[in-house]
Design a protein around this motif. Sequence first.
Motif, PDB file in Angstrom:
ATOM      1  N   ARG A 372       0.816  -1.212   0.000  1.00  0.00           N
ATOM      2  CA  ARG A 372       0.000   0.000   0.000  1.00  0.00           C
ATOM      3  C   ARG A 372       0.851   1.264   0.000  1.00  0.00           C
ATOM      4  O   ARG A 372       0.424   2.305  -0.514  1.00  0.00           O
ATOM      5  N   LYS A 373       2.046   1.201   0.589  1.00  0.00           N
ATOM      6  CA  LYS A 373       2.842   2.410   0.751  1.00  0.00           C
ATOM      7  C   LYS A 373       4.194   2.334   0.038  1.00  0.00           C
ATOM      8  O   LYS A 373       5.081   3.146   0.302  1.00  0.00           O
ATOM      9  N   ALA A 374       4.318   1.373  -0.870  1.00  0.00           N
ATOM     10  CA  ALA A 374       5.593   1.212  -1.580  1.00  0.00           C
ATOM     11  C   ALA A 374       5.959   2.464  -2.375  1.00  0.00           C
ATOM     12  O   ALA A 374       7.151   2.742  -2.582  1.00  0.00           O
ATOM     13  N   HIS A 375       4.961   3.224  -2.806  1.00  0.00           N
ATOM     14  CA  HIS A 375       5.238   4.433  -3.601  1.00  0.00           C
ATOM     15  C   HIS A 375       5.981   5.502  -2.797  1.00  0.00           C
ATOM     16  O   HIS A 375       6.544   6.441  -3.379  1.00  0.00           O
ATOM     17  N   LEU A 376       5.996   5.368  -1.466  1.00  0.00           N
ATOM     18  CA  LEU A 376       6.658   6.373  -0.639  1.00  0.00           C
ATOM     19  C   LEU A 376       8.170   6.198  -0.584  1.00  0.00           C
ATOM     20  O   LEU A 376       8.881   7.120  -0.178  1.00  0.00           O
ATOM     21  N   LEU A 377       8.662   5.020  -0.978  1.00  0.00           N
ATOM     22  CA  LEU A 377      10.101   4.761  -0.874  1.00  0.00           C
ATOM     23  C   LEU A 377      10.911   5.810  -1.629  1.00  0.00           C
ATOM     24  O   LEU A 377      11.930   6.302  -1.147  1.00  0.00           O
ATOM     25  N   GLU A 378      10.439   6.181  -2.808  1.00  0.00           N
ATOM     26  CA  GLU A 378      11.189   7.123  -3.647  1.00  0.00           C
ATOM     27  C   GLU A 378      11.143   8.550  -3.099  1.00  0.00           C
ATOM     28  O   GLU A 378      11.904   9.410  -3.555  1.00  0.00           O
ATOM     29  N   LEU A 379      10.261   8.821  -2.131  1.00  0.00           N
ATOM     30  CA  LEU A 379      10.258  10.145  -1.516  1.00  0.00           C
ATOM     31  C   LEU A 379      11.403  10.296  -0.528  1.00  0.00           C
ATOM     32  O   LEU A 379      11.864  11.408  -0.264  1.00  0.00           O
ATOM     33  N   GLN A 380      11.865   9.186   0.023  1.00  0.00           N
ATOM     34  CA  GLN A 380      12.885   9.234   1.067  1.00  0.00           C
ATOM     35  C   GLN A 380      14.298   8.990   0.543  1.00  0.00           C
ATOM     36  O   GLN A 380      15.263   9.483   1.121  1.00  0.00           O
ATOM     37  N   TYR A 381      14.414   8.224  -0.543  1.00  0.00           N
ATOM     38  CA  TYR A 381      15.731   7.827  -1.031  1.00  0.00           C
ATOM     39  C   TYR A 381      15.956   8.273  -2.463  1.00  0.00           C
ATOM     40  O   TYR A 381      15.010   8.403  -3.244  1.00  0.00           O
ATOM     41  N   THR A 382      17.218   8.467  -2.811  1.00  0.00           N
ATOM     42  CA  THR A 382      17.581   8.837  -4.173  1.00  0.00           C
ATOM     43  C   THR A 382      17.511   7.603  -5.070  1.00  0.00           C
ATOM     44  O   THR A 382      17.526   6.455  -4.579  1.00  0.00           O
ATOM     45  N   THR A 406       5.948  -5.960  -2.830  1.00  0.00           N
ATOM     46  CA  THR A 406       6.248  -5.338  -1.535  1.00  0.00           C
ATOM     47  C   THR A 406       7.549  -4.536  -1.642  1.00  0.00           C
ATOM     48  O   THR A 406       8.529  -5.019  -2.218  1.00  0.00           O
ATOM     49  N   LEU A 407       7.542  -3.349  -1.128  1.00  0.00           N
ATOM     50  CA  LEU A 407       8.654  -2.389  -1.162  1.00  0.00           C
ATOM     51  C   LEU A 407       8.830  -1.719  -2.510  1.00  0.00           C
ATOM     52  O   LEU A 407       9.092  -0.525  -2.597  1.00  0.00           O
ATOM     53  N   TRP A 408       8.712  -2.489  -3.572  1.00  0.00           N
ATOM     54  CA  TRP A 408       8.958  -1.935  -4.908  1.00  0.00           C
ATOM     55  C   TRP A 408       7.625  -1.757  -5.630  1.00  0.00           C
ATOM     56  O   TRP A 408       6.944  -2.730  -5.940  1.00  0.00           O
ATOM     57  N   SER A 409       7.241  -0.508  -5.875  1.00  0.00           N
ATOM     58  CA  SER A 409       5.945  -0.243  -6.502  1.00  0.00           C
ATOM     59  C   SER A 409       5.953  -0.559  -7.977  1.00  0.00           C
ATOM     60  O   SER A 409       4.910  -0.640  -8.608  1.00  0.00           O
ATOM     61  N   ALA A 410       7.148  -0.725  -8.565  1.00  0.00           N
ATOM     62  CA  ALA A 410       7.223  -1.064  -9.984  1.00  0.00           C
ATOM     63  C   ALA A 410       8.485  -1.892 -10.219  1.00  0.00           C
ATOM     64  O   ALA A 410       9.406  -1.885  -9.427  1.00  0.00           O
TER      65      ALA A 410
END
Length: 410
Positions: A372-382, A406-410
């Motif tokens: 559900r929140k995998a899309h947020l990973l790219e907001l925190q990391y380069t 899980t973890l990876w939205s794409a």
Amino acid sequence: MTLAGAGTGVTGGRVPFGGWVISLEKFTRLEVHTGYALCGAGVLLRDLHAAAQASGQFYPPDPTETGAALGGSIATNASGSRSFRYGSTRRWVDSLRVALADGLVRQFARGEAIDFDPGQVPLPAVSKNTAGYLLRPGMDWVDLFVGSEGTLGAILEARVRLLPAPKALLTGLVFFPSDDAALDAVEAWADGGGLRMLEYMDTHSLDLLRSRYPEIPGTARTALLIEQELESEDSPEVDAWIDRIEASGALAEDSWFAANTADRERLRRFRHALPELVNDAVRRAGALKMNTDYAVPRARNREMLARYRQVLDAEFPGRYVIFGHIGDAHVHINLFSDPADPDHAIRVLTDLAREAVALGGTVSAEHGLGKRKAHLLELQYTPGQIAAMRAVKRRLDPAGILGRGTLWSA
């Protein structure tokens, strides 16, 4: 292959995107020894807590959902109310038995270094972070698997550390006439009070709780739940806390304190009633619950809370609550959003995630990202940091069969 524990997660990690679901619910070995416990991945936290308590010990991590399985709490590096003193699950895991993607089952002890260079991903300046993999040179296998959300291997069993049960506890629910007074108390108590728990409930939270606890003072606008370990019931710290509370501008005479085990259980039920009431309110309103797991550095606590209220009062007036682990600058927003327009809530919460990161924070402090929140990973990391995480994933799971989505939205 999607790994499934007790099904209490909130980010959809156990929801399969095809393939097989592998249940770990029957891995229930539980042996309590002096200073440690051996636990299968399917052992429920409440059973571990009860077994430890019966031996005069306790397991420090205290996630709110005690029906969660230990394996899931390790996979998400869960924490909870006692994390203010004791940190997250990672700190209490001494060894892991893991089934790898190729079928090999291995035992990893704390301090056993991984046999490759994972690169390094900088950590946010927060006390809790479960967004993505922990990567640093010379790290050990235990740290790699804790918090990896079932994407690198299946945790089958763990050895976790236990501590002697405290001789006595001071527990209190302290009510305040204003939010500012409560936040002043947080800043005063966080460093010098010796607390193991410092929890927050906002005005909307208290309004919900009044339906079940009408004895909540009518003038209370905010509450802090505190707990400290004592050497004895008549410790001088009790008097010190009376002085602190009276000096804080709290509603001292109307606040609640636990004098015995039954009183502490009452306060525990009070704290756990809030998530239940949130879910009930969502169902009655026909709403869609959306929640956050953001944390910021403690010095930005008040700033982040003010921003939460400014945005939510404008976008979701009267349809949110804020509560949680204020001692770690980690509070949860729960929105009652329109199920016909979930994108509105997603946009608002994603914007707030960006603001948390801009303040040096994390998009996930204890729940993990799941699907559900995998899309947020790219907001925190380069992109480069995410590429380093993906390289570790490919090394341990080259066919990408574990936790797809899980973890990876794409």
